[in-house]
Structure formats: structure tokens, C-alpha cells
Design a protein around this motif. Structure first.
Motif, PDB file in Angstrom:
ATOM      1  N   THR A  29      46.306  52.384  25.848  1.00  0.00           N
ATOM      2  CA  THR A  29      45.650  51.625  24.786  1.00  0.00           C
ATOM      3  C   THR A  29      46.544  50.516  24.253  1.00  0.00           C
ATOM      4  N   ALA A  30      47.841  50.792  24.124  1.00  0.00           N
ATOM      5  CA  ALA A  30      48.770  49.763  23.653  1.00  0.00           C
ATOM      6  C   ALA A  30      48.847  48.603  24.635  1.00  0.00           C
ATOM      7  N   LEU A  31      48.798  48.898  25.938  1.00  0.00           N
ATOM      8  CA  LEU A  31      48.840  47.825  26.929  1.00  0.00           C
ATOM      9  C   LEU A  31      47.560  46.988  26.876  1.00  0.00           C
ATOM     10  N   LEU A  32      46.419  47.635  26.700  1.00  0.00           N
ATOM     11  CA  LEU A  32      45.171  46.892  26.557  1.00  0.00           C
ATOM     12  C   LEU A  32      45.207  46.000  25.317  1.00  0.00           C
ATOM     13  N   ALA A  33      45.727  46.538  24.215  1.00  0.00           N
ATOM     14  CA  ALA A  33      45.835  45.739  22.986  1.00  0.00           C
ATOM     15  C   ALA A  33      46.800  44.572  23.181  1.00  0.00           C
ATOM     16  N   ALA A  34      47.909  44.812  23.870  1.00  0.00           N
ATOM     17  CA  ALA A  34      48.861  43.731  24.162  1.00  0.00           C
ATOM     18  C   ALA A  34      48.205  42.652  25.010  1.00  0.00           C
ATOM     19  N   ALA A  35      47.390  43.082  25.969  1.00  0.00           N
ATOM     20  CA  ALA A  35      46.670  42.118  26.785  1.00  0.00           C
ATOM     21  C   ALA A  35      45.745  41.262  25.923  1.00  0.00           C
ATOM     22  N   GLY A  36      45.088  41.886  24.947  1.00  0.00           N
ATOM     23  CA  GLY A  36      44.223  41.147  24.045  1.00  0.00           C
ATOM     24  C   GLY A  36      44.977  40.068  23.275  1.00  0.00           C
ATOM     25  N   ILE A  37      46.174  40.398  22.788  1.00  0.00           N
ATOM     26  CA  ILE A  37      46.991  39.427  22.044  1.00  0.00           C
ATOM     27  C   ILE A  37      47.454  38.305  22.948  1.00  0.00           C
ATOM     28  N   LEU A  38      47.961  38.658  24.119  1.00  0.00           N
ATOM     29  CA  LEU A  38      48.506  37.645  25.030  1.00  0.00           C
ATOM     30  C   LEU A  38      47.420  36.708  25.556  1.00  0.00           C
ATOM     31  N   LEU A  39      46.236  37.238  25.799  1.00  0.00           N
ATOM     32  CA  LEU A  39      45.142  36.395  26.252  1.00  0.00           C
ATOM     33  C   LEU A  39      44.677  35.453  25.142  1.00  0.00           C
ATOM     34  N   SER A  40      44.617  35.956  23.921  1.00  0.00           N
ATOM     35  CA  SER A  40      44.197  35.114  22.797  1.00  0.00           C
ATOM     36  C   SER A  40      45.205  34.007  22.527  1.00  0.00           C
ATOM     37  N   GLY A  41      46.495  34.308  22.734  1.00  0.00           N
ATOM     38  CA  GLY A  41      47.538  33.327  22.445  1.00  0.00           C
ATOM     39  C   GLY A  41      48.042  32.610  23.676  1.00  0.00           C
ATOM     40  N   ARG A  42      47.195  32.436  24.671  1.00  0.00           N
ATOM     41  CA  ARG A  42      47.616  31.877  25.956  1.00  0.00           C
ATOM     42  C   ARG A  42      48.191  30.464  25.849  1.00  0.00           C
ATOM     43  N   GLU A  43      47.782  29.703  24.831  1.00  0.00           N
ATOM     44  CA  GLU A  43      48.295  28.333  24.712  1.00  0.00           C
ATOM     45  C   GLU A  43      49.747  28.290  24.267  1.00  0.00           C
ATOM     46  N   HIS A  44      50.291  29.439  23.833  1.00  0.00           N
ATOM     47  CA  HIS A  44      51.666  29.491  23.328  1.00  0.00           C
ATOM     48  C   HIS A  44      52.690  29.879  24.391  1.00  0.00           C
ATOM     49  N   TRP A  45      52.250  30.211  25.595  1.00  0.00           N
ATOM     50  CA  TRP A  45      53.198  30.633  26.609  1.00  0.00           C
ATOM     51  C   TRP A  45      52.702  30.218  27.996  1.00  0.00           C
TER      52      TRP A  45
ATOM     53  N   ALA B 179      39.196  49.505  33.512  1.00  0.00           N
ATOM     54  CA  ALA B 179      38.701  48.331  34.223  1.00  0.00           C
ATOM     55  C   ALA B 179      37.570  47.650  33.459  1.00  0.00           C
ATOM     56  N   GLN B 180      36.690  48.450  32.863  1.00  0.00           N
ATOM     57  CA  GLN B 180      35.604  47.868  32.089  1.00  0.00           C
ATOM     58  C   GLN B 180      36.127  47.129  30.869  1.00  0.00           C
ATOM     59  N   LYS B 181      37.106  47.698  30.207  1.00  0.00           N
ATOM     60  CA  LYS B 181      37.708  47.048  29.038  1.00  0.00           C
ATOM     61  C   LYS B 181      38.358  45.723  29.443  1.00  0.00           C
ATOM     62  N   LEU B 182      39.033  45.705  30.568  1.00  0.00           N
ATOM     63  CA  LEU B 182      39.668  44.476  31.051  1.00  0.00           C
ATOM     64  C   LEU B 182      38.628  43.411  31.376  1.00  0.00           C
ATOM     65  N   ARG B 183      37.526  43.823  32.006  1.00  0.00           N
ATOM     66  CA  ARG B 183      36.470  42.857  32.334  1.00  0.00           C
ATOM     67  C   ARG B 183      35.853  42.250  31.083  1.00  0.00           C
ATOM     68  N   GLU B 184      35.749  43.067  30.032  1.00  0.00           N
ATOM     69  CA  GLU B 184      35.182  42.574  28.777  1.00  0.00           C
ATOM     70  C   GLU B 184      36.119  41.586  28.091  1.00  0.00           C
ATOM     71  N   MET B 185      37.419  41.707  28.344  1.00  0.00           N
ATOM     72  CA  MET B 185      38.398  40.839  27.689  1.00  0.00           C
ATOM     73  C   MET B 185      38.312  39.397  28.176  1.00  0.00           C
ATOM     74  N   SER B 186      38.285  39.218  29.503  1.00  0.00           N
ATOM     75  CA  SER B 186      38.329  37.861  30.029  1.00  0.00           C
ATOM     76  C   SER B 186      37.919  37.841  31.494  1.00  0.00           C
ATOM     77  N   SER B 187      37.141  36.832  31.851  1.00  0.00           N
ATOM     78  CA  SER B 187      36.778  36.629  33.254  1.00  0.00           C
ATOM     79  C   SER B 187      37.925  35.990  34.031  1.00  0.00           C
ATOM     80  N   ASP B 188      38.986  35.597  33.318  1.00  0.00           N
ATOM     81  CA  ASP B 188      40.145  34.975  33.964  1.00  0.00           C
ATOM     82  C   ASP B 188      41.126  35.995  34.530  1.00  0.00           C
ATOM     83  N   LEU B 189      40.896  37.261  34.258  1.00  0.00           N
ATOM     84  CA  LEU B 189      41.758  38.301  34.806  1.00  0.00           C
ATOM     85  C   LEU B 189      41.357  38.603  36.249  1.00  0.00           C
TER      86      LEU B 189
END
Length: 424
Positions: free
Chosen positions: A122-138, A43-53
Motif C-alpha cells: 500500500t505504501a508503494l502504491l501511495a508513493a506511486a500516486g505522489i510521484l505520478l502527480s508530481g511528475r513535472e518536478h523530476w 494491477a487494477q489500482k495501477l491501471r486506475e492511477m495512470s494510462s502512462d504506466l
């Protein structure tokens, strides 16, 4: 070239923090329904990724969802499981687990991530990082779901029963996707449409004897001898009652009886794991087990009928064919020769499918290679692949890379298969 390659390349992920996160998870595993610190870290890792989650915690105790709404389109659920096993690690890795903790019964157990759930998280967290960074593409909605208690085959059902889709407001996904690391060569992904994994019944059997002195067995009824006969006889159910070529497994994983060398105990307990691929086969196996146990108890003059208790069960996993074909095509484009078809049904079981079947939605589950490439190639050349540390082995340890990168990219690729190509 993969149509998803540009998204991944344009938004390169620094994997070093995720590798550190993985090692910390591996060194600090937690048993089913006890994943409290793991859930906090996720949960802490997710919060650090984006406030939009939109993050919801405490589902069925420790389950978590993080919802990212990114415009109109389909909803995709990506799932990872969090729990570890009551096993003493023997890998001698610098980040090996030396942890012990109490299980749900209050018994202190050694704990190890011997099934790769730390890699899944960890792979799901990393995938979340990629998808959030590339949000304009999908465009669409993604649910990142972190599940407790897969090893007890009850965590997915627990989240659903606790109100995952009602009380916690989880969007109903159009498709549910997940993966599992394996002891195949790292860097590879494996898909199979249709029947993928067996169902399982976890059974406890209590048999009764008559206690007595170890020197006077004629005045007692020995449940240990009874249990020994039962274990041997159970092996004939699969070999003689299941049709050749079908998957069926009966494993006695534990026997508990007695407390002293010179005392014949009054009862014994056997704990079984039963694997099947059809409802008919399940009935053959369960009925056969009950018949054998009753017969052996009768033959041994047991003074009381045995008690059977089914603690947990889950159905076989049957991948939706169109969904899996779509994912497979995406994997072929993205991974090339790294994508391989899985030719055999896996006799292990998973409760992942219940997240989808509870709401009547299609799902796809695939396998991810995790064993070190050089060692795998050497063993393959020597013909010693059967000696690889398998899942649930105290020596099981995925190569951190490229397993983590492959797992993250597999989740991203699968998710983008069903999401709109660009944000509206």
C-alpha cells in the motif's frame, strides 16, 4: 526544510482510499506463490492511477512491474513484497484475517499478514500516486515492482530467473530501493550502511529410526527421542562455535513425527532456519548441524544415515554505503528527528538484494516503524518494550497511520534522491 517537501505538499495525497485498500489486503492475505487476488488488486489500482504506466503482470507467477518513463535521467526501482504467512491471526481487529488457503504443498493453512507486506504494497502504491502527480518536478524512470514469495526467500530470484530484465523488458535500474515495516515506533525510519540483515538457509532434515509398539521401546529405535537430543544439542553450535559478538541463529521451527500415541514412528523430520552474516559463518553453522545430527543418529543406533535438504537460501544484505548515505541524508532533511540510525545488524533475512545483485547494481533497504506511538511510549517508560508483538507474531498489526504516510514519503524521498530535479 526537505527539498522534497514542496513536491509532497504541492501534490497532497488523499490517503483514505489507500487506507481502505490496506485493510482489504490485510483481511485477504495470500501465501507465497499464491498471491493471485493480491496481484489482481494491485494491477487494477495501477491501471486506475495512470494510462502512462507500462504494466507487466505474471512475472514468476504473480509478480508485477509498472514502469513510468518521465524523460532523461537515472532509473530507480522501488520494491514491495506481497505474500503473507501461514499463521492464525489473533489481533481481533475489525479487518482481521480469518482466511484459510492451500499452500504450495496442497496443505490448508490459516493465513495472516504478520510481516507487514500489506503495508509495503500500500505504501508503494501511495508513493506511486505522489510521484505520478508530481511528475513535472523530476525526470527519469521509475520501476514500481511488486514481488511474490519473499517469505520463502525465493520470489526475487524467481522474478529474475523468469526474465524480469530480459523477457519482460524491465529497465535496468541504477539503484534499487526498498523498505520493511517493523515493531519500532510509528513515524520513524531507520537506516544502516553496510551489513544490515543476515543471510538464511532453510533446511529440512529427515532422521530414521525403527518403528515399534510404544510399550516395547527396547525393540525399536525412537526417532522422537533422537530429534529431542538433536534440538537441544544444536543450540550449542552458536554458543560454542560462533565467535562471541557475531550474529548467528539456529532455530528448529517444526518437528514432524508419528501419528499415534502408542506407536514409535519410523522417522522424523526437522525443519530449520539458520541465520548468518558471512560465508565462513554459514559453513560453521551448516557443518556443525550436519555433524551434530550424524553423531546423535549414531549414538541412537539409527539404521540409516540422515538426509539433509536445503530448500532455500539467500545471502546477507549489505547496503551500498554511498547509496545508503545519500538516502540517509535525504531522510534526515525530510523526517528530522524521525530519522534514526540503526545500530545493530538485524538477524532476520530478506531476498530483496537479489533484484540488484543479479545485475550488479547498488541497493539500499531501510526499516519503517509501525507500532502505535502512545502504546510504544508507555511501554518504553515502563521498560516493557520486549513484550511488543514482533514480526511473525499473531498479534502483529501496524498502526495504519502515520505508518502508511511515513512509508509512502520515505519511498518518494529516497527515489527523488537519485532522479533529476526537474523534467527536461
Amino acid at each position: 526544510m526537505s527539498p522534497f517537501r514542496s513536491i509532497i505538499d504541492q501534490h497532497p495525497l488523499s490517503y483514505a482510499p489507500y487506507e481502505d485498500f490496506y485493510r482489504k489486503l490485510h483481511a485477504n492475505p495470500e501465501l507465497s506463490w499464491r498471491e493471485f487476488e493480491t496481484a489482481k488488486a494491485v494491477a487494477q489500482k495501477l491501471r486506475e492511477m495512470s494510462s502512462d504506466l507500462d504494466i507487466k503482470e505474471g512475472i514468476a507467477g504473480t509478480g508485477i512491474i509498472a514502469v513510468f518513463r518521465n524523460g532523461p535521467g537515472k532509473a530507480v526501482m522501488l520494491r514491495a513484497d506481497m505474500d503473507a504467512l501461514p499463521l492464525k491471526e489473533q489481533t481481533r481487529l475489525p479487518y482481521a484475517s480469518y482466511k484459510e488457503m492451500k499452500d504450495v504443498h496442497g496443505d490448508t493453512q490459516p493465513v495472516m499478514h504478520a510481516c507487514g507486506h500489506d503495508m509495503h504494497v500500500t505504501a508503494l502504491l501511495a508513493a506511486a500516486g505522489i510521484l505520478l502527480s508530481g511528475r513535472e518536478h523530476w525526470s527519469g524512470t521509475i520501476v514500481f515492482l511488486f514481488q511474490p514469495a519473499e517469505e520463502s526467500t525465493s520470489g526475487a530470484r524467481g522474478m529474475v530467473t523468469d526474465g524480469l530484465y530480459e523477457k519482460y523488458g524491465c529497465p535496468i535500474p541504477d539503484v534499487v530501493l526498498g523498505q520493511h515495516v517493523s515493531f519500532q515506533r510509528t513515524g520513524r525510519v531507520f537506516t544502516r550502511p553496510g551489513l544490515l540483515m543476515a543471510g538464511v538457509v532453510q533446511m529440512m532434515i529427515k532422521i530414521f529410526g525403527k518403528g515399534g509398539h510404544g510399550s516395547m521401546p527396547h525393540m525399536a529405535v525412537d526417532p522422537v527421542v533422537m530429534a529431542a537430543h538433536i534440538v537441544v544439542r544444536l543450540q550449542t553450535i552458536v554458543s560454542r562455535e560462533v565467535q562471541p559478538g557475531e550474529v548467528g541463529v539456529v532455530t528448529v521451527g517444526a518437528i514432524h513425527a508419528g501419528t499415534a500415541n502408542n506407536v514409535i514412528p519410523a522417522h522424523a523430520e526437522l525443519r530449520l532456519s539458520v541465520r548468518f552474516t558471512t560465508a565462513e559463518q554459514r559453513n560453521v553453522l551448516v557443518d556443525g548441524i550436519q555433524r551434530v545430527v550424524h553423531a546423535e543418529c549414531l549414538a541412537a543406533r539409527s539404521p540409516q544415515d540422515p538426509i539433509f535438504h536445503i530448500s532455500e537460501s539467500t545471502n546477507p544484505m549489505i547496503n551500498d554505503i554511498p547509496t545508503t548515505e545519500a538516502v540517509s541524508n535525504s531522510f534526515k532533511a525530510h523526517f528530522g528527528a524521525g530519522h534514526m540510525p540503526l545500530t545493530r545488524v538485524v538477524p532476520a533475512a530478506e531476498d530483496f538484494s537479489e533484484l540488484a545483485t543479479a545485475i550488479g547494481k547498488p541497493y539500499c533497504f531501510w526499516f519503517l516503524g509501525g507500532h502505535d506511538g502512545e502504546d510504544y511510549d508507555r511501554r518504553e517508560k515502563e521498560g516493557t518494550l520486549n513484550s511488543l508483538p514482533s514480526l511473525h507474531s499473531p498479534f502483529f498489526a501496524p498502526a495504519v497511520q502515520p505508518t502508511l504516510t511515513t512509508g509512502a514519503e520515505a519511498l518518494v524521498t529516497a527515489a527523488l534522491t537519485f532522479l533529476s530535479a526537474e523534467k527536461s
